[in-house]
Enzyme design. Structure first.
Site, short mmCIF file in Angstrom:
data_model
loop_
_atom_site.label_atom_id
_atom_site.label_comp_id
_atom_site.label_asym_id
_atom_site.label_seq_id
_atom_site.Cartn_x
_atom_site.Cartn_y
_atom_site.Cartn_z
CB SER A 186 -0.97 -0.06 1.19
OG SER A 186 -2.12 0.66 0.84
CE LYS A 190 0.07 5.32 -1.83
NZ LYS A 190 -1.03 4.76 -2.51
CD1 TRP A 277 -8.04 3.55 -1.33
CD2 TRP A 277 -9.78 4.58 -2.29
NE1 TRP A 277 -8.00 4.88 -0.96
CE2 TRP A 277 -9.06 5.53 -1.53
CE3 TRP A 277 -10.91 4.99 -2.99
CZ2 TRP A 277 -9.43 6.87 -1.44
CZ3 TRP A 277 -11.28 6.34 -2.90
CH2 TRP A 277 -10.54 7.25 -2.13
CG HIS A 326 -5.76 -2.52 0.85
ND1 HIS A 326 -5.06 -2.13 -0.27
CD2 HIS A 326 -5.24 -1.82 1.89
CE1 HIS A 326 -4.16 -1.23 0.08
NE2 HIS A 326 -4.24 -1.03 1.39
#
Ligand code: GCU
Length: 344
Positions: A186, A190, A277, A326
């Site tokens: 998540s 990144k 998302w 997620h």
């Protein structure tokens, strides 16, 4: 079909040099990474001698960095290297917690598969909030103030921390130095991509469910957008990024550049079916676009959007779409090991 989709997005062309791409992503999105320390020392303490049945004792190592501005900055990492006298490939996991093992980190399984496992908790580098007075942020910014629009956000600081862990890894005889993979989930996915993109010492970078401003193409992205991420998490980025709120089509870059900066090394993007998302389809498209940046066999995928249960492990860019939420799951880690094993 995928080619047409990519063409319709009108993505900015990757610059002719890596340096230009890094410069753009740092200046416009993450901010410039902090300077390297002048020197680094460490203290090493064994905290769980019988970790993994004694096969990989758990160490806590405190890294002390002497910074160019005369200040110093220290943070702990956790290290488990199989103690069989051989050198091992390694995972560097940038995690949400400092617990080892952890919900997101099956340490024993990784060690039993022959990996050394290094963990850094992101909060130990700098806290995940808008406060720039403590941790590494406090060392960098006078009174916690980011004066320039290109001053780094927290993602760039976490990436800097992971690169210091790499400095340490390179001193360790139990690790194959050319086989270090950085991974994160998540916001930390990144971070893992930025870490590997800007530091060629990493063999591979893995993004798990990183989505917006990570592995997903920004243009036409579903779920989270630049506007929503900048409003909720402005401190992750440099201030320049805010100008792309509701203005994605004018971004002079897109996220396939971040993945493409791993070329000619390896990259891996993992998606989860219920993680709308993050937007699995846009993560997959980013791999397609980035794959062009490898000379050959960048990303090998059927010519369609991904389906649940797909895993594409043949090219230099790996991808899978697992069922579920997620989350950084064991199934994700097993896929990463399968991919890496294929690469030798
Ligand atoms: C939020 C955020 C995402 C991020 C995620 C996470 O959902 O909007 O961009 O990836 O948190 O880090 O768990």
């Amino acid at each position: 079909m995928l080619k047409e989709k990519i063409a319709a997005l009108n993505l900015p062309v990757f610059p002719s040099t890596r340096e230009e791409a890094i410069e753009m992503l740092c200046r416009e999105e993450y901010g410039y990474l902090p300077p390297k320390p002048i020197s680094m020392t460490w203290e090493d303490e064994i905290i769980v001698p019988r970790f993994c049945a004694g096969k990989a004792p758990l160490h806590k190592v405190t890294l002390n960095c002497a910074m160019p501005n005369g200040k110093s900055f220290s943070f702990p990492i956790y290290v488990a290297i199989p103690a069989d006298g051989k050198a091992h490939p390694a995972f560097l996991h940038i995690n949400f917690r400092d617990s080892v093992p952890d919900l997101y980190q099956p340490s024993e399984e990784l060690c039993d598969n022959g990996y050394a496992v290094f963990t850094v908790c992101y909060n130990d580098i700098t806290k995940d909030d808008n406060d720039f007075t403590s941790g590494l942020a406090g060392v960098l910014f006078e009174n916690g103030e980011r004066k320039n629009d290109t001053d780094c956000g927290k993602i760039a600081m976490w990436a800097w921390g992971a690169q210091r862990v790499m400095d340490y890894i390179l001193t360790q005889p139990g690790v194959i130095h050319e086989r270090v993979t950085v991974a994160g989930h998540s916001r930390l996915g990144k971070t893992a991509l930025l870490t590997g993109a800007t530091d060629t010492r990493f063999y591979c970078a893995i993004s798990n469910d990183s989505g917006c401003s990570g592995a997903a193409i920004t243009r036409e992205k579903q779920g989270e957008t630049v506007k929503s991420i900048c409003e909720e998490f402005p401190f992750w980025f440099c201030k320049n990024y805010y100008k792309y709120k509701d203005n994605e089509h004018n971004m002079p870059f897109d996220q396939h550049w971040l993945i493409g900066l791993l070329a000619p090394r390896y990259a891996y993007v993992a998606s989860a079916s219920n993680d709308l998302w993050a937007d699995p389809a846009s993560e997959h498209l980013a791999c397609v676009a980035a794959g062009e940046l490898w000379e050959k066999d960048g990303f090998i995928t059927p010519d369609r959007p991904p389906r649940i249960g797909d895993s594409f492990h043949e090219g230099k860019v790996g991808y899978h779409l697992r069922a579920g939420e997620h989350f950084f799951s064991r199934e994700d880690w097993l896929n990463f090991m399968t991919f890496l094993r294929k690469k030798g």
